[in-house]
Design an enzyme around this catalytic site. Structure first.
Site, short mmCIF file in Angstrom:
data_model
loop_
_atom_site.label_atom_id
_atom_site.label_comp_id
_atom_site.label_asym_id
_atom_site.label_seq_id
_atom_site.Cartn_x
_atom_site.Cartn_y
_atom_site.Cartn_z
N ASN A 9 3.01 30.24 1.17
CA ASN A 9 3.62 29.62 2.34
C ASN A 9 3.37 28.12 2.18
OD1 ASN A 9 4.10 28.63 4.94
ND2 ASN A 9 2.20 29.51 5.77
N LYS A 11 3.92 25.86 4.30
CA LYS A 11 3.65 25.26 5.62
C LYS A 11 4.57 24.06 5.84
CE LYS A 11 -0.95 27.19 5.52
NZ LYS A 11 -2.30 27.21 6.01
N HIS A 102 2.56 34.29 11.33
CA HIS A 102 1.50 33.56 10.63
C HIS A 102 0.49 33.05 11.66
CE1 HIS A 102 -0.61 30.26 8.61
NE2 HIS A 102 -0.43 30.99 7.52
N GLU A 104 -0.92 30.36 12.23
CA GLU A 104 -0.64 29.08 12.90
C GLU A 104 0.42 29.24 14.00
OE1 GLU A 104 -0.01 26.81 9.31
OE2 GLU A 104 -2.11 27.17 8.81
N GLU A 174 -4.73 38.04 6.90
CA GLU A 174 -5.29 36.70 6.78
C GLU A 174 -6.26 36.45 7.93
OE1 GLU A 174 -2.65 33.77 4.61
OE2 GLU A 174 -1.54 34.19 6.43
N GLY A 180 -7.07 27.77 5.61
CA GLY A 180 -6.94 26.32 5.70
C GLY A 180 -8.17 25.55 5.28
N SER A 220 -7.76 31.02 2.03
CA SER A 220 -8.57 30.33 1.02
C SER A 220 -8.64 31.07 -0.32
CB SER A 220 -9.97 30.04 1.55
OG SER A 220 -9.91 29.12 2.62
P1 PGA Z 1 -4.91 28.70 2.49
O1 PGA Z 1 -3.68 29.14 3.42
O2 PGA Z 1 -4.82 29.50 1.21
O3 PGA Z 1 -4.69 27.23 2.25
O4 PGA Z 1 -6.16 29.00 3.24
C1 PGA Z 1 -3.38 30.48 3.61
C2 PGA Z 1 -2.29 30.66 4.62
O5 PGA Z 1 -2.28 30.00 5.66
O6 PGA Z 1 -1.40 31.50 4.42
#
Ligand code: PGA
Length: 266
Positions: A9, A11, A102, A104, A174, A180, A220
């Protein structure tokens, strides 16, 4: 043949020029993957880049071997929903996948399980590969209710889904606390344990067919934990953020993970 899933993703990070460059590099690398497994690879950029993203993959690969996905979708086909994007608009561009729920969107845009459910049903109805993201917050984990939270997100998010639609469904687990720049990656053991909970719930909802729904881990994922994560029995793929945003890095993460998965099976 066993299938392994990789996705990213992007973002709100890459504009059109960057997405075209990224996808053209990733397409070149894709042709070099050699594995005994089938691979499903998807990239989910911002709405404004989708048209050129789909075109780039088509030009580079003939077909949409790397699946281009949307980060969100309004469940309605059209209407008085200013600022929203409908399934028909995504279809018209050749988008293959829609990501729903997601973390977020759930936590910053305050989307509810019921809203995710409407989007899931619409996305499946419009024949998109549908990636439903679920995960518990740190607070929920500390109260020791992670399993209950995951089961609730699945039971509401997938309410009304038919068994015939399951081949289009993917789940991304997740944990919110793992995502993040401030995220702490889940250990492979913890992730696998939660994937087992998810699998069990999908079995309760859909029987044997539910067991075939792929479950990807995200939060992560990076070059130092990807190999261990992909070797876990209930982890079918990796959903990667920051560590995938450079095409060469994503390529080597996938290459190593595929090799590790093969070794783990030997
Ligand atoms: P990240 O993001 O690997 O940077 O932690 C994962 C995500 O939000 O799908």
């Amino acid at each position: 043949m066993k299938k392994i899933y990789f996705g990213t993703n992007l973002k709100m990070y890459k504009g059109n020029t960057d997405v075209v460059k990224y996808l053209s590099e990733l397409s070149d690398f894709y042709n070099t993957f050699r594995s005994k497994y089938e691979i499903e690879l998807f990239v989910i950029p911002s709405y404004t880049t989708l048209k050129d993203a789909v075109e780039t993959v088509k030009i580079k690969m003939g077909t949409q071997t790397i699946k281009v996905g949307a980060q969100n979708m309004n469940p309605n086909e059209n209407g008085q929903f200013t600022g929203e994007i409908s399934p028909l608009m995504l279809k018209e561009l050749g988008v293959k996948l829609v990501m729903i729920g997601h973390s977020e969107r759930r936590h910053i845009m305050k989307e509810t399980d019921q809203e995710e459910n409407e989007k899931v049903l619409s996305s499946l109805q419009h024949q998109f590969i549908t990636l439903l993201c679920i995960g518990e917050t740190l607070e929920q984990k500390n109260y020791d209710i992670s399993d209950e939270v995951l089961r609730t997100q699945l039971k509401i998010g997938l309410y009304g889904v038919n068994i015939e639609q399951l081949p289009l469904l993917r789940i991304a687990y997740e944990p919110v606390w793992a995502i993040g720049t401030n995220g702490v990656p889940a250990t492979a053991e913890y992730a696998n344990e939660k994937h087992a909970v998810i699998k069990q719930c999908l079995f309760e909802l859909f029987g044997e067919e539910g067991n075939k729904i792929p479950i990807l881990y995200g939060g992560s994922v990076n070059p130092s934990n990807s190999d261990e994560l992909i070797s876990q029995s209930y982890i079918d793929g990796l959903f990667v953020g920051r560590s995938a945003w450079d095409a060469l890095n994503f390529h080597s993460l996938i290459t190593n993970a595929l090799k590790k998965a093969e070794d783990a099976e030997k």
